[in-house]
Design a protein around this motif. Structure first.
Motif, PDB file in Angstrom:
ATOM      1  N   THR A   1      -2.225  -0.031  -3.138  1.00 34.53           N
ATOM      2  CA  THR A   1      -3.577   0.164  -2.633  1.00 34.53           C
ATOM      3  C   THR A   1      -4.593  -0.664  -3.424  1.00 34.53           C
ATOM      4  OG1 THR A   1      -5.263   1.794  -2.077  1.00 34.53           O
ATOM      5  CG2 THR A   1      -4.078   2.174  -4.112  1.00 34.53           C
TER       6      THR A   1
ATOM      7  N   ILE B   1      -1.140   6.569  -7.512  1.00 33.55           N
ATOM      8  CA  ILE B   1      -0.749   6.482  -6.103  1.00 33.55           C
ATOM      9  C   ILE B   1      -1.745   7.304  -5.300  1.00 33.55           C
ATOM     10  CG2 ILE B   1       1.000   7.311  -4.436  1.00 33.55           C
ATOM     11  CD1 ILE B   1       3.161   6.564  -6.415  1.00 33.55           C
TER      12      ILE B   1
ATOM     13  N   ASP C   1       1.257   2.105  -5.240  1.00 33.27           N
ATOM     14  CA  ASP C   1       1.576   2.003  -3.812  1.00 33.27           C
ATOM     15  C   ASP C   1       0.940   0.770  -3.175  1.00 33.27           C
ATOM     16  OD1 ASP C   1      -0.977   2.915  -4.132  1.00 33.27           O
ATOM     17  OD2 ASP C   1      -0.791   4.687  -2.849  1.00 33.27           O
TER      18      ASP C   1
END
Ligand SMILES: NC(=O)c1ccc[n+]([C@@H]2O[C@H](COP(=O)([O-])OP(=O)(O)OC[C@H]3O[C@@H](n4cnc5c(N)ncnc54)[C@H](OP(=O)(O)O)[C@@H]3O)[C@@H](O)[C@H]2O)c1
Length: 254
Positions: free
Chosen positions: A42, A208, A40
């Motif tokens: 991050t 994620i 994602d």
């Protein structure tokens, strides 16, 4: 579009990175960003990069420092990750010294506040051949700057903030032509906004759900920076992508 076919395993995961010609500099030095992201995007899990980094990523992270003349990092990463000096295995140290380079690269910390622990290992453990650097701006507190100078080599690069171009010019003047920036996202964003990121080595970790912090935080008003894919590798479920800055027509890398 095309499907990437599996090639024979690499004997040394660093080999594709060692092969890159980093003398094709547009400015006085070549700047590499080395980051890991979740699926994602991050850049951290509960404020730490550790849970995001797989075994293959950690292995490449350690090895990449062999390539660097200097490792550069933002102060918040130093504070959160309790950053230490760069260590290399015996083989990497020998390869560097036989090429006439110091056995290990120094680490340069970028900070305006100079709110750093001067008794931390990053300052106390740095060897004479690779003294830790602190890169700050003229607006930083003079008392803290004097304290920094007791344990580190201090560079002032910019008035109110560290200007990436001034920082790289100062590092190049000290002979550091390959700068490995290990983040964090805020300082990397400053480098990209200044159009000084030549290469991005991005590991994609198969998870994620980390913090809402992207691998690169773009400063307000920064434009779009474009890159070209130069390398792809994988180990287990970790993907290793290597991008270089897209060259404009007429630039020296063309
Ligand atoms: N996924 C990855 O690969 C990766 C890599 C590294 C870090 N991380 C994670 O990222 C987080 C920290 O990143 P971050 O983005 O918050 O911080 P950062 O980029 O590591 O550091 C930001 C700090 O750097 C200094 N700085 C940045 N730009 C400056 C400028 N132009 N002039 C002067 N000083 C400047 C400031 O220090 P002062 O506040 O001292 O003035 C600023 O607060 C941590 O959670 C860490 O685990 C992830």
């Amino acid at each position: 579009m095309h499907v990437l076919k599996r090639s024979p395993d690499l004997t040394d995961p660093l080999a594709p990175y060692l092969d890159v010609d980093r003398t094709r500099v547009e400015h006085e030095c070549w700047v590499i960003g080395h980051m890991v992201a979740g699926l994602d995007g991050t850049a951290a899990v509960q404020g730490k990069v550790g849970p995001l980094s797989t075994g293959p990523d950690q292995s490449l992270f350690r090895r990449m420092r062999r390539i660097a003349d200097i490792v550069m990092v933002g102060a918040e990463t130093v504070r959160r990750e309790r950053y230490g000096v760069a260590r290399l295995d015996a083989q990497a140290r020998a390869a560097r010294t036989s090429a006439g380079r110091p056995a290990t690269p120094p680490v340069a910390v970028v900070s305006r506040s100079l709110d750093l622990d001067w008794t931390a290992r990053i300052f106390t453990d740095s060897p004479d051949h690779a003294r830790t650097h602190v890169i700050t701006c003229a607006a930083s507190d003079p008392g803290r700057r004097a304290r920094a100078a007791e344990v580190a080599e201090v560079i002032v690069a910019g008035d109110d903030r560290v200007e990436p171009a001034e920082a790289f010019a100062a590092l190049a003047a000290r002979g550091h032509r390959v700068v490995l920036c290990e983040g964090g996202p805020t300082w990397l964003g400053e480098i990209v906004a200044a159009d000084r990121l030549d290469e991005l080595c991005l590991s994609i970790s198969p998870l994620i759900g980390g913090d809402p912090l992207p691998v690169c935080v773009n400063p307000v008003g920064a434009g779009i920076a474009e890159f070209e894919l130069e390398g792809v590798a994988a180990e287990d479920s970790t993907l290793f992508l290597r991008y270089e800055k897209k060259q404009k027509a007429g630039e020296p890398n063309e």
